[in-house]
Design a protein around this motif. Structure first.
Motif: not given
Length: 146
Positions: A11-16, A71-74
Motif C-alpha cells: 500500500m505504501a509503494v502504490v500510494a507513493e 503502474s504507469a509510474s513504475m
C-alpha cells in the motif's frame, strides 16, 4: 484484521507512486499514444522517445485511479534507458503477473511486482495494464514505421 507487513509495504509503494508519479508529463519530438479504459474512465497519454533499439525517454500524462497512475509510474521507471526488447519482455511479464501467473523473473519488475495482488481483483487488471498496453502499442507503431 490487521494488515500484514507486506500488505502495508504494498500500500505504501502504490500510494507513493500514485501521489508522486515518476516521469509524469509530456515529451516533445516523441511517439505519442493515448489510450482509454472505458470500464473506469482512466486515460493515459504516453510519450516515448526511441533511438535505435533503446527507449531514451518516456513520460505519461492523463488521469486515472491510484493503481493506473502507480503502474504507469513504475513502468516508466523500469523501461527508461532500456532496450525495446527488454521493455516488451517486462510488459509481457507484468501482464502475466496481474493475471495470476507466477514466474520467478517477476522480481525483475522492481516496484511493479507489488501489483501482483491485482490478480485478486479482475476488474482492476485493465487499470494496472493500461500504461503497459500503451507502451506495447507505441513500440509496435514505431517498428511498423521503420
Amino acid at each position: 484484521m490487521a494488515l500484514s507487513k507486506l500488505d502495508s509495504l504494498y500500500m505504501a509503494v502504490v500510494a507513493e507512486h500514485s501521489r508522486s508519479p515518476h516521469h509524469k508529463g509530456r515529451l516533445t519530438d516523441a511517439e505519442v499514444l493515448e489510450l482509454h479504459n472505458p470500464t473506469c474512465g482512466d486515460m493515459i497519454q504516453l510519450s516515448v522517445k526511441i533511438e535505435g533499439d533503446m527507449i531514451r525517454a518516456i513520460a505519461f500524462d492523463g488521469h486515472g485511479c491510484s493503481i493506473s497512475t502507480a503502474s504507469a509510474s513504475m513502468m516508466t521507471d523500469l523501461v527508461v534507458n532500456e532496450s525495446v526488447s527488454h521493455a516488451l519482455d517486462m510488459a509481457e511479464l507484468f501482464s502475466e503477473m496481474v493475471q495470476g501467473q507466477n514466474d520467478p523473473r517477476q522480481k525483475e519488475l522492481g516496484d511493479a511486482a507489488f501489483l501482483a495482488g491485482v490478480a485478486k481483483f479482475p476488474q482492476r487488471i485493465k487499470c494496472a495494464t493500461l500504461a503497459w498496453n500503451a507502451l506495447k502499442e507505441v513500440v509496435a507503431r514505431h517498428q511498423a514505421s521503420e
